[in-house]
Scaffold this motif. Structure first.
Motif, PDB file in Angstrom:
ATOM      1  N   THR A 174       0.952  -1.156  -0.105  1.00 47.68           N
ATOM      2  CA  THR A 174      -0.151  -0.004   0.147  1.00 47.68           C
ATOM      3  C   THR A 174       0.887   1.194  -0.099  1.00 47.68           C
ATOM      4  O   THR A 174       0.626   2.224  -0.791  1.00 47.68           O
ATOM      5  CB  THR A 174      -1.050  -0.068   1.223  1.00 47.68           C
ATOM      6  OG1 THR A 174      -1.617  -1.176   1.068  1.00 47.68           O
ATOM      7  CG2 THR A 174      -1.904   1.101   1.053  1.00 47.68           C
TER       8      THR A 174
ATOM      9  N   THR B 237       3.838   1.858  -1.074  1.00 44.99           N
ATOM     10  CA  THR B 237       4.576   1.924  -2.090  1.00 44.99           C
ATOM     11  C   THR B 237       3.638   2.453  -3.201  1.00 44.99           C
ATOM     12  O   THR B 237       3.848   3.474  -4.100  1.00 44.99           O
ATOM     13  CB  THR B 237       4.970   0.485  -2.810  1.00 44.99           C
ATOM     14  OG1 THR B 237       6.110  -0.044  -1.802  1.00 44.99           O
ATOM     15  CG2 THR B 237       5.811   0.678  -4.194  1.00 44.99           C
ATOM     16  N   LEU B 238       2.611   1.988  -3.341  1.00 44.34           N
ATOM     17  CA  LEU B 238       1.605   2.330  -4.428  1.00 44.34           C
ATOM     18  C   LEU B 238       1.099   3.932  -4.069  1.00 44.34           C
ATOM     19  O   LEU B 238       1.083   4.785  -5.168  1.00 44.34           O
ATOM     20  CB  LEU B 238       0.194   1.571  -4.197  1.00 44.34           C
ATOM     21  CG  LEU B 238       0.276   0.155  -5.237  1.00 44.34           C
ATOM     22  CD1 LEU B 238      -0.845  -0.561  -5.079  1.00 44.34           C
ATOM     23  CD2 LEU B 238       0.627   0.478  -6.875  1.00 44.34           C
ATOM     24  N   VAL B 239       0.711   4.248  -2.810  1.00 42.51           N
ATOM     25  CA  VAL B 239       0.471   5.477  -2.601  1.00 42.51           C
ATOM     26  C   VAL B 239       1.320   6.465  -2.692  1.00 42.51           C
ATOM     27  O   VAL B 239       1.339   7.649  -3.295  1.00 42.51           O
ATOM     28  CB  VAL B 239      -0.276   5.647  -1.112  1.00 42.51           C
ATOM     29  CG1 VAL B 239      -0.222   6.918  -0.791  1.00 42.51           C
ATOM     30  CG2 VAL B 239      -1.410   4.990  -0.975  1.00 42.51           C
TER      31      VAL B 239
ATOM     32  N   ARG C 226       4.183   6.467  -4.588  1.00 43.64           N
ATOM     33  CA  ARG C 226       4.543   6.595  -6.118  1.00 43.64           C
ATOM     34  C   ARG C 226       3.546   7.372  -6.885  1.00 43.64           C
ATOM     35  O   ARG C 226       3.630   8.194  -7.641  1.00 43.64           O
ATOM     36  CB  ARG C 226       4.500   5.062  -6.641  1.00 43.64           C
ATOM     37  CG  ARG C 226       4.990   5.147  -8.085  1.00 43.64           C
ATOM     38  CD  ARG C 226       6.543   5.504  -8.458  1.00 43.64           C
ATOM     39  NE  ARG C 226       6.756   5.617  -9.643  1.00 43.64           N
ATOM     40  CZ  ARG C 226       7.688   6.837 -10.140  1.00 43.64           C
ATOM     41  NH1 ARG C 226       8.323   7.352  -9.386  1.00 43.64           N
ATOM     42  NH2 ARG C 226       7.970   6.828 -11.434  1.00 43.64           N
ATOM     43  N   SER C 227       2.142   6.890  -6.411  1.00 46.75           N
ATOM     44  CA  SER C 227       1.096   7.782  -7.183  1.00 46.75           C
ATOM     45  C   SER C 227       1.088   9.301  -6.603  1.00 46.75           C
ATOM     46  O   SER C 227       0.680   9.929  -7.473  1.00 46.75           O
ATOM     47  CB  SER C 227      -0.424   7.277  -6.753  1.00 46.75           C
ATOM     48  OG  SER C 227      -0.302   5.924  -6.898  1.00 46.75           O
TER      49      SER C 227
ATOM     50  N   THR D  36       7.961   2.863 -12.141  1.00 44.73           N
ATOM     51  CA  THR D  36       6.834   2.419 -11.319  1.00 44.73           C
ATOM     52  C   THR D  36       6.565   1.024 -11.281  1.00 44.73           C
ATOM     53  O   THR D  36       6.222   0.552 -10.196  1.00 44.73           O
ATOM     54  CB  THR D  36       5.372   3.263 -11.985  1.00 44.73           C
ATOM     55  OG1 THR D  36       5.628   4.492 -12.045  1.00 44.73           O
ATOM     56  CG2 THR D  36       4.181   2.917 -11.181  1.00 44.73           C
TER      57      THR D  36
ATOM     58  N   PHE E  25       9.057  -0.112  -8.640  1.00 49.88           N
ATOM     59  CA  PHE E  25       8.654  -0.019  -7.412  1.00 49.88           C
ATOM     60  C   PHE E  25       7.412  -0.889  -7.090  1.00 49.88           C
ATOM     61  O   PHE E  25       7.682  -1.588  -5.953  1.00 49.88           O
ATOM     62  CB  PHE E  25       8.001   1.431  -7.244  1.00 49.88           C
ATOM     63  CG  PHE E  25       8.569   2.560  -6.888  1.00 49.88           C
ATOM     64  CD1 PHE E  25       9.158   2.781  -5.743  1.00 49.88           C
ATOM     65  CD2 PHE E  25       8.926   3.451  -7.890  1.00 49.88           C
ATOM     66  CE1 PHE E  25       9.913   3.861  -5.481  1.00 49.88           C
ATOM     67  CE2 PHE E  25       9.929   4.711  -7.785  1.00 49.88           C
ATOM     68  CZ  PHE E  25      10.032   4.858  -6.236  1.00 49.88           C
ATOM     69  N   GLU E  26       6.498  -1.222  -7.933  1.00 50.58           N
ATOM     70  CA  GLU E  26       5.536  -2.112  -7.661  1.00 50.58           C
ATOM     71  C   GLU E  26       6.126  -3.678  -7.605  1.00 50.58           C
ATOM     72  O   GLU E  26       5.783  -4.246  -6.492  1.00 50.58           O
ATOM     73  CB  GLU E  26       4.497  -2.155  -8.870  1.00 50.58           C
ATOM     74  CG  GLU E  26       3.831  -0.862  -8.756  1.00 50.58           C
ATOM     75  CD  GLU E  26       2.733  -0.491  -9.904  1.00 50.58           C
ATOM     76  OE1 GLU E  26       1.908   0.449  -9.832  1.00 50.58           O
ATOM     77  OE2 GLU E  26       2.701  -1.317 -10.891  1.00 50.58           O
TER      78      GLU E  26
ATOM     79  N   ALA F 100       7.761  -4.247  -4.198  1.00 51.12           N
ATOM     80  CA  ALA F 100       6.747  -4.455  -3.277  1.00 51.12           C
ATOM     81  C   ALA F 100       5.913  -5.570  -3.114  1.00 51.12           C
ATOM     82  O   ALA F 100       4.847  -5.789  -2.554  1.00 51.12           O
ATOM     83  CB  ALA F 100       5.955  -2.822  -3.037  1.00 51.12           C
TER      84      ALA F 100
ATOM     85  N   ILE G 227       3.844  -6.402  -6.137  1.00 47.54           N
ATOM     86  CA  ILE G 227       2.731  -6.057  -6.590  1.00 47.54           C
ATOM     87  C   ILE G 227       2.700  -6.216  -8.153  1.00 47.54           C
ATOM     88  O   ILE G 227       3.656  -5.777  -8.779  1.00 47.54           O
ATOM     89  CB  ILE G 227       2.222  -4.556  -6.479  1.00 47.54           C
ATOM     90  CG1 ILE G 227       2.182  -4.123  -4.987  1.00 47.54           C
ATOM     91  CG2 ILE G 227       0.976  -4.164  -7.053  1.00 47.54           C
ATOM     92  CD1 ILE G 227       2.421  -2.675  -4.666  1.00 47.54           C
TER      93      ILE G 227
ATOM     94  N   TYR H 165      -3.637   4.674  -9.942  1.00 49.54           N
ATOM     95  CA  TYR H 165      -4.038   4.368  -8.655  1.00 49.54           C
ATOM     96  C   TYR H 165      -5.677   4.328  -8.601  1.00 49.54           C
ATOM     97  O   TYR H 165      -6.162   3.317  -8.400  1.00 49.54           O
ATOM     98  CB  TYR H 165      -3.539   4.996  -7.593  1.00 49.54           C
ATOM     99  CG  TYR H 165      -3.863   4.607  -6.163  1.00 49.54           C
ATOM    100  CD1 TYR H 165      -3.087   3.426  -5.603  1.00 49.54           C
ATOM    101  CD2 TYR H 165      -4.793   5.231  -5.610  1.00 49.54           C
ATOM    102  CE1 TYR H 165      -3.620   2.853  -4.469  1.00 49.54           C
ATOM    103  CE2 TYR H 165      -4.998   4.857  -4.289  1.00 49.54           C
ATOM    104  CZ  TYR H 165      -4.368   3.764  -3.741  1.00 49.54           C
ATOM    105  OH  TYR H 165      -4.912   3.226  -2.417  1.00 49.54           O
TER     106      TYR H 165
ATOM    107  N   HIS I  56      -6.906  -4.157  -7.611  1.00 52.59           N
ATOM    108  CA  HIS I  56      -6.008  -3.827  -6.717  1.00 52.59           C
ATOM    109  C   HIS I  56      -5.818  -5.099  -6.098  1.00 52.59           C
ATOM    110  O   HIS I  56      -4.586  -5.594  -5.836  1.00 52.59           O
ATOM    111  CB  HIS I  56      -6.586  -2.921  -5.882  1.00 52.59           C
ATOM    112  CG  HIS I  56      -6.029  -1.320  -6.229  1.00 52.59           C
ATOM    113  ND1 HIS I  56      -4.961  -1.144  -6.447  1.00 52.59           N
ATOM    114  CD2 HIS I  56      -7.013  -0.371  -6.638  1.00 52.59           C
ATOM    115  CE1 HIS I  56      -4.538   0.188  -6.738  1.00 52.59           C
ATOM    116  NE2 HIS I  56      -5.834   0.725  -6.797  1.00 52.59           N
TER     117      HIS I  56
ATOM    118  N   ARG J  12      -2.143  -7.606  -5.863  1.00 48.73           N
ATOM    119  CA  ARG J  12      -1.303  -7.858  -4.713  1.00 48.73           C
ATOM    120  C   ARG J  12      -1.485  -9.343  -3.985  1.00 48.73           C
ATOM    121  O   ARG J  12      -0.533  -9.572  -3.031  1.00 48.73           O
ATOM    122  CB  ARG J  12      -1.927  -6.867  -3.572  1.00 48.73           C
ATOM    123  CG  ARG J  12      -1.864  -5.382  -4.092  1.00 48.73           C
ATOM    124  CD  ARG J  12      -2.132  -4.452  -2.936  1.00 48.73           C
ATOM    125  NE  ARG J  12      -2.708  -3.342  -3.447  1.00 48.73           N
ATOM    126  CZ  ARG J  12      -3.281  -2.282  -2.791  1.00 48.73           C
ATOM    127  NH1 ARG J  12      -2.994  -2.485  -1.332  1.00 48.73           N
ATOM    128  NH2 ARG J  12      -3.606  -1.098  -3.320  1.00 48.73           N
TER     129      ARG J  12
END
Lengths: 450, 450
Positions: free
Chosen positions: A327, A329-331, A333-334, B250, B253-254, B257, B259, B266, B274, B278
């Motif tokens: 979560t 990471t996604l937030v 990055r967004s 991105t 990053f994902e 983590a 994802i 997002y 979502h 995950r």
């Protein structure tokens, strides 16, 4: 091509004309690369061989330590020539990395005008738009004709001619005209009349991330930079922006992993610098684990009675940790990409809560199944109660982890603490502590007698 | 400006001339943004108001769902006009996102030549250079004069005129000439004679990361793309590259983590999407925690005898996890930025080993100090042995975590598995298992009798 160069360099005596010809035919970035592998003597020797027309350009692409070696070996006049030949942003980049004596020597060998500009650029705060802009741009007074514009372009040495900025007599920015539309216009048209749309610009004191956002959104080749009175003072070109976008991403990567960002490339950073950048968070996070230690210690009796509870702790902590970092990471990055803002906080939280509930249920189900299938031979009624406890805890853990994972970075950004720095250790600590408390209290409530 | 537009739109009847004037004065990206907040009816109404000269350009900047609404509302002729007005890469981007019936309608309303190009571009593998290039570039035959070059530029609609590519009669790429040097050259010079340096290009089937690397290194505004025979077939412009650089970051990053990367922003991704992205790694990582469960279960007797050992497990696991993710993050990011390669693996490992040793010693020291200061009142000789055990384990944990953190991503990349996907779960699992084994065996050896 690099190999050809090294063969030529290693010959004795060096075939100067051949070497110079090969160097001239190479891309200047590649020429700059060569110096990385040369010793001091060769560095100076080869740099002196470069044709004047490309020397400054190549200099901008040489690593700082070799730049210093070269500057220290050159005469004052040569130093002046090199620095005058650099674009302002490259000159500032270079000066920022040099020791004081080199800076003084450099500044005393350039024209007073150039020295003033450099000093002004050096004063902008780090990572501000002003600190990364350059002052060599194509600006045209609104009453110039297209013909005059082209004459200007031939005379001036600018970093990007693809976009010309149109200004009033007092330098107030009025608009932008692409080179393409100048080519298509009639020779005697006023350039001011070619401006079609509202111009978008950044201010010198804006953070470079704002500029990055504008490049991302508008596909600019260059972005005009204005002062508080909207006077044009510089531009940022997109090639510099690509680097900055990468740098910003790297910083976020590092902060999220609990590393103090460093600008040096990985292999150029020594063991001590690497360790210094990492030990801080390692310490903080390790000491934060003390809380979990205290909680586990407090429930020692329960663990002695039902040892299986202890074996399940890593599973709970890992699952929460993973959900939370997904979560976060996604937030983070967004937010970096301007996709979500603080005003979306409730929307984000509601989305994450539902995701957590769904994922938590699935995890709990799969884990219960696993525990049933691999049940020990001597199960007693407690075993079912343990499964129930773990299952409920898993769902709660997911909810807590996702809530912290979205709220902390967003609040962190709002109160201007880097979301990555703010979120990572807090998520781990709070989540672990709360998870264990819930686990043990639930166990006590469900299993009873412990 | 967006607000002005919404005020104008909400008026009844709509002031068409005023609205059109305001739209024309806006940056087309901002015009495209407006459609995001419009309902179906307004979308079509406002799009029809746009002057022909900017309609296609605006269309390229509208979100896909609104693009579809617009296309479905327009006549065949209008559809043809819009698609012909798009740059090829934007046309392909759009078509890739449309359902089959829209694609058929679009393709049957463009010229056969354009259809062929679109079909060819659609065939390139995802994330290949061919799939992101555009075919509107400025190419000049080597025997053209500068005068002819400028005539060409005025006629052709190309995505970037800042760099002209010089080709042989058979389209083999010979070199690049900047617009600046064309402006400085004499009218009757041959453009082939203006080529100074070796040209750098990408191949259609290269991965887009290769192109990103070239942009990063060479500060290009556009990169020529050639086929296997070195014939020029397209270009990639830097504005598209900024987006790709961000996308690649991105994705990393994902993946790091755990994802599955998604291309949707997002908040545009639903709860199920979502969760789907995950749950996979959450499951894998949770089940991997079973190993740690088994190990802890196997040492139940030791834990019953010396319960404090159990309370220290989270501290060991967290410290190892943090150290491992620091190393993995740095190594993965440095590989993405081309700073380190597989050949550096021993150098990296040796660096990480020393960092681990230093950090491990510091962590062990601080933790030992903490345990001594906060020693329980009823300490027995075992307590000292426990401190010793934890300290040694912390150093070993750091060594294991950093070793896995650097070796796994590098090996993953070498065997072409995404380093982020390959490394994250393996590091956690292996590190946790090995750490606990070492901890318990050491405890047994040092403390004795357990």
């Amino acid at each position: 091509m690099k190999d050809t160069i090294f063969t030529l360099i290693s010959e004795n005596p060096i075939q100067i004309p051949k070497l110079r010809e090969t160097l001239t035919a190479m891309n200047i970035v590649d020429v700059g690369d060569i110096f990385e592998d040369l010793d001091m003597e060769r560095t100076i020797q080869i740099f002196r061989l470069l044709p004047k027309s490309i020397a400054a350009n190549v200099f901008a692409h040489i690593v700082h330590e070799k730049q210093q070696i070269i500057i220290e070996a050159l005469t004052d006049v040569e130093v002046g020539g090199i620095i005058e030949g650099l674009f302002m942003d490259d000159a500032v980049d270079f000066i920022e990395e040099m020791p004081a004596n080199v800076v003084n020597r450099v500044l005393s060998n350039v024209t007073p005008e150039r020295r003033d500009v450099i000093n002004r650029l050096l004063k902008y705060p780090e990572e501000s738009v002003g600190s990364i802009m350059t002052t060599e741009y194509m600006s045209l007074r609104e009453d110039f004709t297209v013909l005059e514009a082209f004459a200007r372009m031939r005379e001036n040495r600018v970093k990007g001619i693809h976009t010309c900025y149109i200004v009033r007599r007092d330098k107030i920015l009025l608009g932008a005209v692409s080179l393409k539309s100048l080519l298509l216009a009639k020779e005697h048209e006023r350039v001011g009349d070619l401006v079609r749309t509202h111009v978008i610009s950044a201010q010198t004191h804006d953070d470079q991330e704002i500029a990055a956002g504008l490049f991302r959104k508008y596909d600019f080749l260059s972005l005009p930079v204005v002062d508080k009175e909207n006077r044009l003072v510089g531009i940022i070109t997109v090639d510099d922006m690509v680097e900055i976008v990468e740098e910003e991403a790297t910083e976020d990567f590092e902060r999220m992993a609990g590393i103090s960002p460093s600008e040096e490339p990985y292999l150029r950073t020594g063991v001590f610098m690497h360790s210094r950048g990492r030990i801080g968070w390692l310490m903080v996070l390790m000491l934060a684990a003390t809380f979990t230690e205290m909680i586990i210690g407090g429930f020692e009796d329960a663990l002695l009675l039902i040892p299986i509870l202890g074996t399940l702790i890593p599973l709970l902590m890992d699952s929460g940790g993973n959900a939370g970092s997904q979560t976060a990471t996604l937030v983070i990055r967004s937010m970096a990409l301007d996709e979500i803002h603080f005003k979306d906080i409730l929307k984000v939280w509601w989305l994450e809560t539902r995701v957590a509930f769904l994922c938590g249920l699935l995890l709990a189900g799969i884990n219960a199944l696993r525990m049933i299938i691999f049940a020990p031979a001597d199960t007693d009624p407690t075993y079912t109660a343990v499964i129930l406890t773990v299952s409920v805890t898993l769902v709660v853990v997911a909810l807590i982890a996702n809530t912290l994972g979205c709220l902390l970075p967003m609040i962190g950004k709002k109160i201007k603490i880097d979301p990555a720095v703010f979120a990572t250790p807090m998520i781990t600590t709070v989540k672990d502590t709360v998870t264990l408390m819930i686990f043990f209290y639930l166990a006590r409530a469900i299993i009873g007698g412990i």
